[in-house]
Structure formats: C-alpha cells, structure tokens
Design an enzyme around this catalytic site. Structure first.
Site, PDB file in Angstrom:
ATOM      1  N   GLU A   1      14.416  -4.912  -9.844  1.00 56.72           N
ATOM      2  CA  GLU A   1      13.570  -3.312 -10.588  1.00 56.72           C
ATOM      3  C   GLU A   1      14.209  -2.618 -10.569  1.00 56.72           C
ATOM      4  O   GLU A   1      14.607  -1.600  -9.953  1.00 56.72           O
ATOM      5  CB  GLU A   1      12.059  -3.714  -9.803  1.00 56.72           C
ATOM      6  CG  GLU A   1      10.892  -4.785  -9.288  1.00 56.72           C
ATOM      7  CD  GLU A   1       9.865  -4.132  -8.389  1.00 56.72           C
ATOM      8  OE1 GLU A   1      10.047  -3.925  -7.642  1.00 56.72           O
ATOM      9  OE2 GLU A   1       9.076  -5.659  -8.786  1.00 56.72           O
TER      10      GLU A   1
ATOM     11  N   GLU B   1      10.587  -8.001  -3.158  1.00 56.00           N
ATOM     12  CA  GLU B   1      11.370  -7.005  -2.502  1.00 56.00           C
ATOM     13  C   GLU B   1      10.547  -6.613  -1.888  1.00 56.00           C
ATOM     14  O   GLU B   1       9.102  -6.342  -1.368  1.00 56.00           O
ATOM     15  CB  GLU B   1      10.894  -5.399  -3.985  1.00 56.00           C
ATOM     16  CG  GLU B   1      11.405  -5.263  -5.334  1.00 56.00           C
ATOM     17  CD  GLU B   1      12.566  -5.156  -5.449  1.00 56.00           C
ATOM     18  OE1 GLU B   1      13.302  -4.602  -4.169  1.00 56.00           O
ATOM     19  OE2 GLU B   1      13.724  -5.341  -6.969  1.00 56.00           O
TER      20      GLU B   1
ATOM     21  N   TRP C   1       1.123  -1.107   0.652  1.00 57.73           N
ATOM     22  CA  TRP C   1      -0.037   0.026  -0.291  1.00 57.73           C
ATOM     23  C   TRP C   1       0.752   1.145  -0.369  1.00 57.73           C
ATOM     24  O   TRP C   1       0.061   2.099  -0.102  1.00 57.73           O
ATOM     25  CB  TRP C   1      -0.959   0.104   1.086  1.00 57.73           C
ATOM     26  CG  TRP C   1      -0.001  -0.087   2.681  1.00 57.73           C
ATOM     27  CD1 TRP C   1      -0.439  -1.156   3.189  1.00 57.73           C
ATOM     28  CD2 TRP C   1       0.622   0.861   2.961  1.00 57.73           C
ATOM     29  NE1 TRP C   1       0.677  -1.064   3.718  1.00 57.73           N
ATOM     30  CE2 TRP C   1       1.557  -0.628   4.610  1.00 57.73           C
ATOM     31  CE3 TRP C   1       0.828   2.369   3.219  1.00 57.73           C
ATOM     32  CZ2 TRP C   1       1.963   0.919   5.314  1.00 57.73           C
ATOM     33  CZ3 TRP C   1       1.903   2.574   3.979  1.00 57.73           C
ATOM     34  CH2 TRP C   1       2.278   2.067   4.796  1.00 57.73           C
ATOM     35  N   ASN C   2       1.916   1.670   0.606  1.00 50.59           N
ATOM     36  CA  ASN C   2       2.664   2.808   0.481  1.00 50.59           C
ATOM     37  C   ASN C   2       3.646   2.778  -0.355  1.00 50.59           C
ATOM     38  O   ASN C   2       3.549   4.847  -0.855  1.00 50.59           O
ATOM     39  CB  ASN C   2       4.151   2.122   1.855  1.00 50.59           C
ATOM     40  CG  ASN C   2       4.836   1.402   1.329  1.00 50.59           C
ATOM     41  OD1 ASN C   2       4.901   0.625  -0.071  1.00 50.59           O
ATOM     42  ND2 ASN C   2       6.618   1.241   1.731  1.00 50.59           N
TER      43      ASN C   2
HETATM   44  P1  NAD Z   1       2.291  -6.630   3.327  1.00 52.15           P
HETATM   45  O1  NAD Z   1       3.814  -7.850   2.694  1.00 52.15           O
HETATM   46  O2  NAD Z   1       1.671  -6.953   4.198  1.00 52.15           O
HETATM   47  O3  NAD Z   1       1.442  -7.299   2.032  1.00 52.15           O
HETATM   48  C1  NAD Z   1       2.461  -6.769   0.636  1.00 52.15           C
HETATM   49  C2  NAD Z   1       1.405  -7.405   0.062  1.00 52.15           C
HETATM   50  O4  NAD Z   1       0.634  -8.371   0.319  1.00 52.15           O
HETATM   51  C3  NAD Z   1       0.165  -6.634   0.346  1.00 52.15           C
HETATM   52  O5  NAD Z   1      -1.135  -6.813  -1.619  1.00 52.15           O
HETATM   53  C4  NAD Z   1      -0.804  -8.500   0.749  1.00 52.15           C
HETATM   54  O6  NAD Z   1      -1.957  -8.069   0.491  1.00 52.15           O
HETATM   55  C5  NAD Z   1      -0.385  -8.946   0.060  1.00 52.15           C
HETATM   56  N1  NAD Z   1      -0.338 -10.062   1.519  1.00 52.15           N
HETATM   57  C6  NAD Z   1      -0.170  -9.809   2.548  1.00 52.15           C
HETATM   58  N2  NAD Z   1      -0.638 -11.124   3.244  1.00 52.15           N
HETATM   59  C7  NAD Z   1      -0.433 -12.182   2.532  1.00 52.15           C
HETATM   60  C8  NAD Z   1      -0.906 -13.216   2.736  1.00 52.15           C
HETATM   61  N3  NAD Z   1      -0.244 -14.379   3.629  1.00 52.15           N
HETATM   62  N4  NAD Z   1      -0.578 -14.595   1.062  1.00 52.15           N
HETATM   63  C9  NAD Z   1      -0.541 -13.354  -0.284  1.00 52.15           C
HETATM   64  N5  NAD Z   1      -0.067 -12.561  -0.265  1.00 52.15           N
HETATM   65  C10 NAD Z   1      -0.440 -11.608   1.000  1.00 52.15           C
HETATM   66  O7  NAD Z   1       3.238  -5.415   3.900  1.00 52.15           O
HETATM   67  P2  NAD Z   1       2.358  -4.228   3.327  1.00 52.15           P
HETATM   68  O8  NAD Z   1       2.105  -3.368   4.947  1.00 52.15           O
HETATM   69  O9  NAD Z   1       1.965  -3.560   2.212  1.00 52.15           O
HETATM   70  O10 NAD Z   1       4.032  -3.210   3.030  1.00 52.15           O
HETATM   71  C11 NAD Z   1       5.082  -3.280   3.956  1.00 52.15           C
HETATM   72  C12 NAD Z   1       6.304  -3.266   3.427  1.00 52.15           C
HETATM   73  O11 NAD Z   1       6.519  -3.888   2.430  1.00 52.15           O
HETATM   74  C13 NAD Z   1       7.102  -2.961   4.200  1.00 52.15           C
HETATM   75  O12 NAD Z   1       8.247  -4.003   4.873  1.00 52.15           O
HETATM   76  C14 NAD Z   1       8.135  -2.542   3.496  1.00 52.15           C
HETATM   77  O13 NAD Z   1       9.483  -2.651   3.115  1.00 52.15           O
HETATM   78  C15 NAD Z   1       7.595  -3.955   1.997  1.00 52.15           C
HETATM   79  N6  NAD Z   1       8.797  -2.389   0.851  1.00 52.15           N
HETATM   80  C16 NAD Z   1       9.116  -3.188   0.710  1.00 52.15           C
HETATM   81  C17 NAD Z   1       9.967  -2.888  -0.530  1.00 52.15           C
HETATM   82  C18 NAD Z   1      11.019  -2.986  -1.691  1.00 52.15           C
HETATM   83  O14 NAD Z   1      10.779  -2.435  -3.048  1.00 52.15           O
HETATM   84  N7  NAD Z   1      12.003  -3.938  -1.209  1.00 52.15           N
HETATM   85  C19 NAD Z   1       9.061  -1.250  -1.607  1.00 52.15           C
HETATM   86  C20 NAD Z   1       7.583  -1.014  -0.677  1.00 52.15           C
HETATM   87  C21 NAD Z   1       7.250  -1.765   0.489  1.00 52.15           C
END
Ligand code: NAD
Length: 498
Positions: free
Chosen positions: A479, A271, A171-172
């Site tokens: 990416e 990522e 979402w961020n």
């Molecule tokens: P999240 O892992 O909770 O969710 C990411 C995605 O995964 C969402 O679409 C969510 O619906 C889905 N998801 C959640 N649980 C799942 C499951 N059990 N099975 C399948 N899909 C599932 O992360 P978030 O809170 O949305 O984002 C924040 C995190 O993302 C932070 O840790 C941040 O560092 C990371 N992030 C990394 C990058 C990068 O490029 N490395 C960029 C942006 C954010």
C-alpha cells in the site's frame, strides 16, 4: 466544518441518528449509496480514556453488506469510465477538505481510539497525503505496446480496475488505514465497501462523508460498521460482485479471511501483524538511536504494526542505551489523549492492558529488569506506563508476540550474525530498524533481514509515496507508492495483429 460527520453528505439521510458528542454532531449510521441509513440494532463506541460511551453506531448485518455491494456495483461502471483526470481532481479536493478539517478529525480520532492528540494530528496529515499522492497517480496508470519477439503481432498491455473492493480496517489508525485503501482504489477506478473496526468506526464514516462532499458520486464509497465482523465480511466475500479484499489487521484474522477469499478466488492485499526488531550497533549515533527508538516504540502508545517490538543492542552500548531510553520514556506524559501535552494515551481496551501486564510480568519472571514502568496504574482508563526492560533473555515470550503497548524489551548481542539471527527468528516480516554508523553494514543488512521494509537510522518508515507492506506472515501486496495503485488494477494483455 461544524461537524466531521455525515451531515450534509450524500443525497440525503434516511432515519439518521444524530449523536452529540461535545462539539460534534455525528451521523452514526450505515453509509450506503450516499445515504446515511439507520438500523434498529446499534453498538456502543467508548472513549478508552474514560470508558464513557461516545456514540451508538449502526450495527450492520449481512443483508446490509449485500446492499452496500449492490450500491458499489451500480456505481462501478460509471466510476470506472470517469476520466482519470476527473478522479484525480476529486481526490485532490478530498485532500483539501481533510486538511481544512484536520483539527476536528484529529479530535474525533482521539475520542474513539484514545490516541494522543499529537498522534491523531500526525495521523490526519498522513491520511490526507494518500489522497494527494493517489490524485497524482490516478493519471499515471501506464500500459505498454511491444512487438512479439517472433514478429507478426504486437503485445498490448493495459490496466483495468479490479472492480468492487471489500476493505477491512483496524482501529489503530482509523483514518489512515481507510485512506490508504480508498485513495488507490478510487484512483484506479474501483468502488468500495469499507468495514471499519467496531472499536473506532466513526472516523471511517467521516472520511466517506468528506469524499462525497468533495464530489465523489454516491455509491462509490460505502461504509458498513458492525460488531459482527465475521458475518458482514463473510457476506462481502461470498458476493460474486466483489472482486477484491484488502485487509489490514491481525495475522490471525487475515489467515481466516484468506481462506474465505479463496472460495471466490479474490484478488487479495493483506497488511497484517508485525514484530519489528530494532537493531543498535556499537558504532551507531546513540542519541539518534534513542530518539528513533522512542518514536518507533511510543507512536500511538506502541499500538502500531510498525512498532519496534524487540530491541537488540550490541553489548558495549546496551547498558547506556537502556538507561537513556528509560530516561526518555519515563519523561513522557501519560494521560487522556485529548489533553494537550499528553504523549501517551490509553490503550484501546482493558484486554490490551491485561496483555501488556502479562507479557511484562513473564519477562520479569524470566530475569528481565524494569528500568522504568512495569506495572499498570490503579484508577480508571486503559493506561499502561512507558516501560523499558533490560537483560531480557532471548527466548522470553514477550519477544514472540506483538506487544501493542509502550513496552521496550532489550536483549544484548555480541556479533552481527547473532543480531540477524534474532531479528529473523519470527514468522513476521513487516519492518526492521537498524542503527549503525557503517553504511556498508546497513546496506548489507537490508539484504539479510527478512522484512518488507527497513528503517536505516530512522524510527519511522510510514510514507504515502513508498510501498508499505510485509513479507512472511506480515502480508501480501503493498500500500502506498506506485505499487499501491497496481494492487487495485488487473493487467489485461491483448494480442494485436494489424
Ligand atoms: P483485527 O484483526 O482484530 O481486526 C481488523 C479488522 O478485521 C477489524 O475491522 C475487525 O472488525 C475485523 N475482523 C475481526 N475479526 C474478523 C472476522 N472473524 N472476520 C472478518 N473480519 C474480522 O485487528 P485490530 O485489533 O483491529 O488491529 C490490530 C492489528 O492490526 C495488529 O496485529 C496490527 O499489527 C495490525 N495492523 C497491521 C497494519 C499493516 O499495515 N500491516 C496496520 C495497522 C494494524
């Protein structure tokens, strides 16, 4: 455009639900095969500044995921056979549309993610650039033909699109994380099913609509929002027509999906989370270091994987750096993202505020001093004030977790080796920042820091033309840049005798 939503997108709308949010009439349905398809089950998307429900979005199921895969698979053959030049032109058209509609898309991003409008505008510029960069890359998928060392035959190497891709985004950065995947996937000749985060799914629907308005055929990009991510993503990964998973999100969920992807031996790009160290040496330009720190810490209210999470500052300048950083952070305006002049919007939800509060309280309990901020405000909205903590003990829990809030813990250090040891004392390895006036030291450190990216005298590394990604538990693959295209291509070797 009148709406940044799906209106007019694709080949028609079936049972589409229009939700009016301010000026925007948004389609909020599944996007499969060019159709906006309504579902009975829907889930609310809230404005984090007020908690108000801004839209009720289609709650996709495993069956919907399979239908989306079918659409992507059906569109796949023609899309892969579409000339690279044509794919390039369509991506360039999407770049133009995103720019034309930047202001409206920024407003939408702010509504669903809460981020300050200035951050949302910057995100749209960043997101659009992936379309331009990969429009340019689409026509540069080079192969090779060389003689075998023993002679007699030749080695022909070509690249082919991986196939149907499951794209899962957080979402961020709801626009940029979608375009950072879609642009190289489409440039490479892949089709996609995108599962956006349930906290902020509207932007992804809007991006898909813009791509189709640009001329990308129906079925090439499909979007399945859901508040049951495990069910939907699980169905995608189990479908043998899906050949790749590209995931951006937390390391915790990434680890889970890697296990699921192992079953079908999928091509994966991950990522994941960060825990970026920000090193400031006594020979650094302190004004530049403070400016870089503010940027690396407060972009998106600290909710970025690249956010500086731990500040290691050489002892002679630690006090001065902390004071100046606190002055700059205290001057930032916290408020609803849509208000002009807001620097720091709300955090995504109440749980994020509670986490920041817990980490700050535990740091203070272990001896840190709050130079500014340090306590959540009373009143509505998920706000957390810019906070600077001085004299944080090196073992404090706040240094071991992704804070994801505008909180800057400062740890003084004496020697370079000590700074490197602290910086690398984490399972994460996304990005490290180094501020020093000594270029030799900076280059030496790039070889010592365990990170996929290093910012030298810069508080921002994100750049569509550069390979973004992490080492250790921050991820697999890259990416952006040329590497980003390779992540969506399979290498095929042909032994040729003629
Ligand atoms: P999240 O892992 O909770 O969710 C990411 C995605 O995964 C969402 O679409 C969510 O619906 C889905 N998801 C959640 N649980 C799942 C499951 N059990 N099975 C399948 N899909 C599932 O992360 P978030 O809170 O949305 O984002 C924040 C995190 O993302 C932070 O840790 C941040 O560092 C990371 N992030 C990394 C990058 C990068 O490029 N490395 C960029 C942006 C954010």
């Amino acid at each position: 455009m009148g709406t940044p939503g799906l209106t007019g997108a694709g080949t028609g709308t079936r049972g589409a639900t229009a939700t009016r949010t301010g000026r925007h009439a948004l389609h909020t349905d599944l996007h499969i095969g060019g159709h906006a398809t309504a579902t009975d089950a829907r889930f609310p998307v809230c404005d984090p500044a007020t908690g108000t429900v801004i839209a009720e979005v289609a709650d996709g199921t495993a069956d919907d995921a399979v239908r989306a895969v079918a659409a992507a698979h059906e569109a796949g053959t023609r899309w892969a056979a579409t000339s690279p030049r044509r794919r390039s032109e369509l991506l360039l058209a999407a770049f133009g549309l995103l720019q034309d509609r930047a202001e409206e898309l920024a407003a939408l991003i702010t509504r669903e993610s809460g981020k300050a409008l200035s951050d949302a505008r910057a995100e749209v510029r960043y997101a659009a650039e992936f379309f331009r960069w990969y429009a340019e890359e689409a026509v540069r998928a080079a192969g090779s033909l060389v003689p075998a060392p023993a002679g007699g035959h030749r080695i022909l190497v070509q690249h082919r699109p991986v196939g149907v891709c499951a794209l899962v985004t957080p979402w961020n950065f709801p626009a940029a994380m979608a375009t950072r995947k879609l642009a190289p996937a489409l440039a490479a000749g892949c089709t996609a099913v995108l599962k956006p985060a349930s906290d902020a799914p509207l932007t992804a629907l809007c991006v898909a609509a813009l791509l189709e308005r640009a001329g990308v055929p129906p079925g090439v990009v499909n979007v399945v929002p859901s508040r049951r991510p495990g069910e939907v993503v699980g169905a995608l990964l189990r479908d043998p027509r899906v050949r790749k998973l590209s995931f951006t999100g937390s390391t915790e969920v990434g680890r889970l999906l890697l296990r699921e992807a192992a079953e079908g031996v999928l091509n994966v790009s991950m990522e994941l989370g960060g825990n970026a160290p920000f090193l400031v040496f006594a020979d650094a330009d302190l004004d530049a270091a403070v400016a870089g720190a503010v940027l690396a810490k407060t972009r998106n209210a600290g909710q970025a994987c690249t956010a500086a999470n731990r500040f290691y500052v050489q002892a002679p300048v630690a006090g001065e750096f902390g004071r100046r950083l606190a002055t700059r952070m205290a001057a930032l305006t916290v408020g609803p993202g849509h208000a002009e002049g807001t620097d720091i919007g709300p955090l995504i939800n109440a749980a994020a505020v509670a986490k920041a509060d817990r980490l700050v309280a535990s740091a203070v309990a272990s001896g840190a001093r709050a130079l500014t901020g340090g306590a959540r405000p009373s009143g509505p909205g998920c706000f957390y004030p810019p906070t600077v903590l001085a004299d944080v003990p090196p073992g404090a829990p706040i240094l071991a977790e992704e804070i994801f809030a505008p909180v800057a813990p400062i740890v003084p250090f004496d020697r370079e080796e000590e700074a490197v040891r602290h910086a690398n004392a984490t399972d994460m390895g996304l990005v490290s920042y180094v501020y020093t006036g000594d270029l030799a030291r900076a280059l030496r450190l790039t070889g010592l820091l365990e990170a996929g990216m290093v910012g030298v005298n810069r508080g921002l590394v994100s750049e569509p033309a550069a390979p973004f990604g992490g080492v250790k538990q921050s991820g697999i693959g890259r990416e952006g840049g040329h590497d980003g295209l390779l992540d969506y291509l399979e290498t095929q070797y042909t032994a040729v005798d003629w």
